[in-house]
Design a protein around this motif. Structure first.
Motif, PDB file in Angstrom:
ATOM      1  N   TYR A  69       0.870  -1.180   0.000  1.00 55.01           N
ATOM      2  CA  TYR A  69       0.000   0.000   0.000  1.00 55.01           C
ATOM      3  C   TYR A  69       0.904   1.226   0.000  1.00 55.01           C
ATOM      4  O   TYR A  69       2.024   1.175   0.506  1.00 55.01           O
ATOM      5  CB  TYR A  69      -0.915   0.008   1.231  1.00 55.01           C
ATOM      6  CG  TYR A  69      -0.206  -0.343   2.508  1.00 55.01           C
ATOM      7  CD1 TYR A  69       0.461   0.633   3.243  1.00 55.01           C
ATOM      8  CD2 TYR A  69      -0.151  -1.660   2.955  1.00 55.01           C
ATOM      9  CE1 TYR A  69       1.153   0.310   4.390  1.00 55.01           C
ATOM     10  CE2 TYR A  69       0.542  -1.999   4.103  1.00 55.01           C
ATOM     11  CZ  TYR A  69       1.194  -1.010   4.821  1.00 55.01           C
ATOM     12  OH  TYR A  69       1.892  -1.327   5.948  1.00 55.01           O
ATOM     13  N   GLN A 197     -13.580  -6.377   3.292  1.00 55.29           N
ATOM     14  CA  GLN A 197     -13.070  -6.714   1.961  1.00 55.29           C
ATOM     15  C   GLN A 197     -14.180  -6.716   0.911  1.00 55.29           C
ATOM     16  O   GLN A 197     -14.072  -7.391  -0.105  1.00 55.29           O
ATOM     17  CB  GLN A 197     -12.336  -8.050   1.989  1.00 55.29           C
ATOM     18  CG  GLN A 197     -10.972  -7.905   2.679  1.00 55.29           C
ATOM     19  CD  GLN A 197     -10.097  -9.113   2.504  1.00 55.29           C
ATOM     20  OE1 GLN A 197     -10.558 -10.246   2.641  1.00 55.29           O
ATOM     21  NE2 GLN A 197      -8.832  -8.901   2.221  1.00 55.29           N
ATOM     22  N   ARG A 216     -11.581  -3.290  11.158  1.00 53.29           N
ATOM     23  CA  ARG A 216     -10.744  -4.415  10.753  1.00 53.29           C
ATOM     24  C   ARG A 216     -11.593  -5.676  10.691  1.00 53.29           C
ATOM     25  O   ARG A 216     -12.366  -5.963  11.619  1.00 53.29           O
ATOM     26  CB  ARG A 216      -9.636  -4.605  11.778  1.00 53.29           C
ATOM     27  CG  ARG A 216      -8.719  -5.765  11.462  1.00 53.29           C
ATOM     28  CD  ARG A 216      -7.725  -5.945  12.594  1.00 53.29           C
ATOM     29  NE  ARG A 216      -6.812  -7.031  12.333  1.00 53.29           N
ATOM     30  CZ  ARG A 216      -5.868  -7.422  13.176  1.00 53.29           C
ATOM     31  NH1 ARG A 216      -5.727  -6.798  14.333  1.00 53.29           N
ATOM     32  NH2 ARG A 216      -5.077  -8.416  12.878  1.00 53.29           N
ATOM     33  N   ALA A 220      -8.734 -10.532   9.445  1.00 48.62           N
ATOM     34  CA  ALA A 220      -7.847  -9.831   8.503  1.00 48.62           C
ATOM     35  C   ALA A 220      -6.497  -9.531   9.142  1.00 48.62           C
ATOM     36  O   ALA A 220      -6.424  -9.165  10.318  1.00 48.62           O
ATOM     37  CB  ALA A 220      -8.500  -8.520   8.064  1.00 48.62           C
ATOM     38  N   THR A 221      -5.444  -9.678   8.351  1.00 51.24           N
ATOM     39  CA  THR A 221      -4.121  -9.241   8.820  1.00 51.24           C
ATOM     40  C   THR A 221      -4.070  -7.715   8.728  1.00 51.24           C
ATOM     41  O   THR A 221      -4.891  -7.097   8.049  1.00 51.24           O
ATOM     42  CB  THR A 221      -3.000  -9.805   7.924  1.00 51.24           C
ATOM     43  OG1 THR A 221      -3.170  -9.260   6.603  1.00 51.24           O
ATOM     44  CG2 THR A 221      -3.042 -11.324   7.868  1.00 51.24           C
ATOM     45  N   GLU A 223      -1.942  -6.058   7.147  1.00 49.48           N
ATOM     46  CA  GLU A 223      -1.653  -5.687   5.750  1.00 49.48           C
ATOM     47  C   GLU A 223      -2.945  -5.667   4.924  1.00 49.48           C
ATOM     48  O   GLU A 223      -3.175  -4.741   4.130  1.00 49.48           O
ATOM     49  CB  GLU A 223      -0.636  -6.643   5.130  1.00 49.48           C
ATOM     50  CG  GLU A 223      -0.216  -6.197   3.752  1.00 49.48           C
ATOM     51  CD  GLU A 223       0.968  -6.975   3.210  1.00 49.48           C
ATOM     52  OE1 GLU A 223       2.075  -6.825   3.747  1.00 49.48           O
ATOM     53  OE2 GLU A 223       0.769  -7.745   2.245  1.00 49.48           O
ATOM     54  N   GLU A 224      -3.797  -6.665   5.138  1.00 48.86           N
ATOM     55  CA  GLU A 224      -5.087  -6.674   4.420  1.00 48.86           C
ATOM     56  C   GLU A 224      -5.944  -5.478   4.831  1.00 48.86           C
ATOM     57  O   GLU A 224      -6.643  -4.875   4.007  1.00 48.86           O
ATOM     58  CB  GLU A 224      -5.832  -7.985   4.702  1.00 48.86           C
ATOM     59  CG  GLU A 224      -5.211  -9.177   4.022  1.00 48.86           C
ATOM     60  CD  GLU A 224      -5.666 -10.522   4.603  1.00 48.86           C
ATOM     61  OE1 GLU A 224      -5.475 -11.538   3.919  1.00 48.86           O
ATOM     62  OE2 GLU A 224      -6.184 -10.567   5.748  1.00 48.86           O
ATOM     63  N   LEU A 227      -4.622  -2.475   3.121  1.00 44.67           N
ATOM     64  CA  LEU A 227      -4.958  -2.510   1.685  1.00 44.67           C
ATOM     65  C   LEU A 227      -6.433  -2.149   1.473  1.00 44.67           C
ATOM     66  O   LEU A 227      -6.788  -1.518   0.471  1.00 44.67           O
ATOM     67  CB  LEU A 227      -4.633  -3.883   1.086  1.00 44.67           C
ATOM     68  CG  LEU A 227      -3.134  -4.103   0.817  1.00 44.67           C
ATOM     69  CD1 LEU A 227      -2.842  -5.568   0.535  1.00 44.67           C
ATOM     70  CD2 LEU A 227      -2.655  -3.229  -0.341  1.00 44.67           C
ATOM     71  N   ALA A 228      -7.281  -2.509   2.435  1.00 45.07           N
ATOM     72  CA  ALA A 228      -8.692  -2.102   2.360  1.00 45.07           C
ATOM     73  C   ALA A 228      -8.789  -0.574   2.466  1.00 45.07           C
ATOM     74  O   ALA A 228      -9.523   0.071   1.718  1.00 45.07           O
ATOM     75  CB  ALA A 228      -9.497  -2.777   3.466  1.00 45.07           C
ATOM     76  N   TYR A 231      -7.901   1.086  -0.746  1.00 47.97           N
ATOM     77  CA  TYR A 231      -9.002   1.163  -1.725  1.00 47.97           C
ATOM     78  C   TYR A 231      -9.731   2.495  -1.608  1.00 47.97           C
ATOM     79  O   TYR A 231     -10.043   3.158  -2.594  1.00 47.97           O
ATOM     80  CB  TYR A 231     -10.025   0.043  -1.472  1.00 47.97           C
ATOM     81  CG  TYR A 231      -9.870  -1.154  -2.380  1.00 47.97           C
ATOM     82  CD1 TYR A 231     -10.558  -1.216  -3.595  1.00 47.97           C
ATOM     83  CD2 TYR A 231      -9.045  -2.200  -2.035  1.00 47.97           C
ATOM     84  CE1 TYR A 231     -10.424  -2.313  -4.432  1.00 47.97           C
ATOM     85  CE2 TYR A 231      -8.896  -3.300  -2.860  1.00 47.97           C
ATOM     86  CZ  TYR A 231      -9.592  -3.357  -4.059  1.00 47.97           C
ATOM     87  OH  TYR A 231      -9.450  -4.424  -4.875  1.00 47.97           O
TER      88      TYR A 231
END
Ligand code: PEP
Ligand code: MN
Length: 345
Positions: A69, A197, A216, A220-221, A223-224, A227-228, A231
């Protein structure tokens, strides 16, 4: 990234890796060590498919250097301050913010149930020092037969509560089709854990200008999670707040395990403000007060807390809701913690 070759890899294999790097429009720097050769990739490889290298013959592993990201990362800035209202359309004299010196407290019922419930709670939390009012009008329920929320009627009541108290309204939007409707009444759009997500929803809230409170996902990690957030940011909305609300583990003394180390870790890698939800984060009203104090001590920029005037009869999440009196006591106790870590409440 750095591509680490296997010991005994051949010059042809190294050459092949170099060619792939150049095909991607990136530069290479080969370092021949006594045991290994590594190919350092120079340039922004964030948007390239790094996994391509993993299955190339002679490659042992690929070590990423840049986070995947960018807009959520520290490369952009050190810290962001997010207003709790749409600064473009609602300029206010003293706009409540998340990410500054003051720890922002958002409180209210899990669900909007009726007018007197919402107004009684809203006035009580305002009195005790909250800057935001939470309350779900669209509820993501595991069981389809459970109370699903009051929908637009609930949003209207939230608007009345804002009118009377001046609190910023934070409420969940569950679907792309609801973004316009919820945005008409709310100050902050909440994207729930179950939708972290839902990439279409993330894009949709990124294309409008109200601030977004992103929860969160329960598995989810970080990092995920980031990344969300990316977006939303990449669609043009820079007013994103991250919310740690507990993750699913094997523990059963709590509903979710509140991962408080996420607070300093998210601050280490991202400029976005971090809010903690000790209500979903524990599922137990008797654990909320301690977790509020711990969250403030860990550097949280805000708290979002479920408060109900009659938890035993709450339509949703009564077991994790504290009463207005308990909320007042909690506020007094976090003021002392906040002062100790150079913050205000
Ligand atoms: C809530 O805030 O009531 C809620 C449903 O939160 P989460 O999405 O974190 O479960
Ligand atoms: Mn809830």
């Amino acid at each position: 990234m750095v591509v680490v070759m296997k010991s005994g890899s051949t010059p042809r294999q190294v050459e092949h890796v170099i060619n792939l790097v150049r095909e991607m429009g990136l530069k290479d720097h080969v370092i021949v060590g006594t045991e290994r050769t590594v190919v350092a990739v120079i340039g922004n490889d964030r948007f390239k498919d790094r996994s391509v290298f993993e299955s190339v013959e002679g490659v042992e592993k690929v070590v990423p250097i840049l986070a995947p990201y960018k807009m959520a990362s520290k490369e952009v800035r050190e810290r962001s301050v997010v207003p709790l209202v749409d600064a473009k359309t609602q300029p206010r004299v003293a706009v409540p913010q998340v990410g500054g010196k003051r720890v922002a407290i958002i409180a209210g019922p899990c669900s909007v149930e009726n007018k007197s419930q919402l107004l009684e709670i809203a006035h009580a939390v305002k009195e005790a020092g909250a800057v935001g009012l939470r309350g779900g009008a669209f509820k993501p329920r595991t069981n389809p037969y459970s109370f699903q929320g009051m929908a637009e009627e609930g949003l209207k009541l939230l608007a009345v509560a804002r009118e009377q108290t001046g609190l910023a309204v934070v409420t969940e939007v569950m679907a792309v089709e609801q973004v316009e409707l919820v945005g008409r009444y709310a100050d902050v759009l909440q994207v729930g854990a179950r939708n972290m997500q839902n990439f279409n929803l993330l894009s949709a809230v990124g294309e409008q200008s109200k601030p977004v409170l992103l929860k969160r996902g329960m598995s989810a990690t970080l990092e995920e999670f980031l990344l969300a957030a990316e977006y939303i940011l990449s669609r043009g909305n820079t007013n994103v707040m991250l919310c740690e609300r507990g993750i699913r583990t094997y523990e059963d003394y709590v509903r979710n395990t509140l991962a408080l180390a996420a607070v300093p870790e998210l601050h280490r890698v991202s400029h976005l403000p971090v809010i903690v939800d000790p209500s979903q984060g524990t599922g137990k009203s008797y654990l909320v007060d301690s977790m509020c104090r711990a969250a403030v001590a860990a550097g949280a920029d805000g708290l979002i807390i479920e408060v109900h005037n009659d938890p035993e009869h709450a339509l949703t999440d009564g077991a994790q809701s504290i009463t207005p009196v308990q909320f007042g006591e909690m506020m007094a106790s976090i003021r002392r913690i906040a002062a100790a870590v150079d913050r205000d409440v």
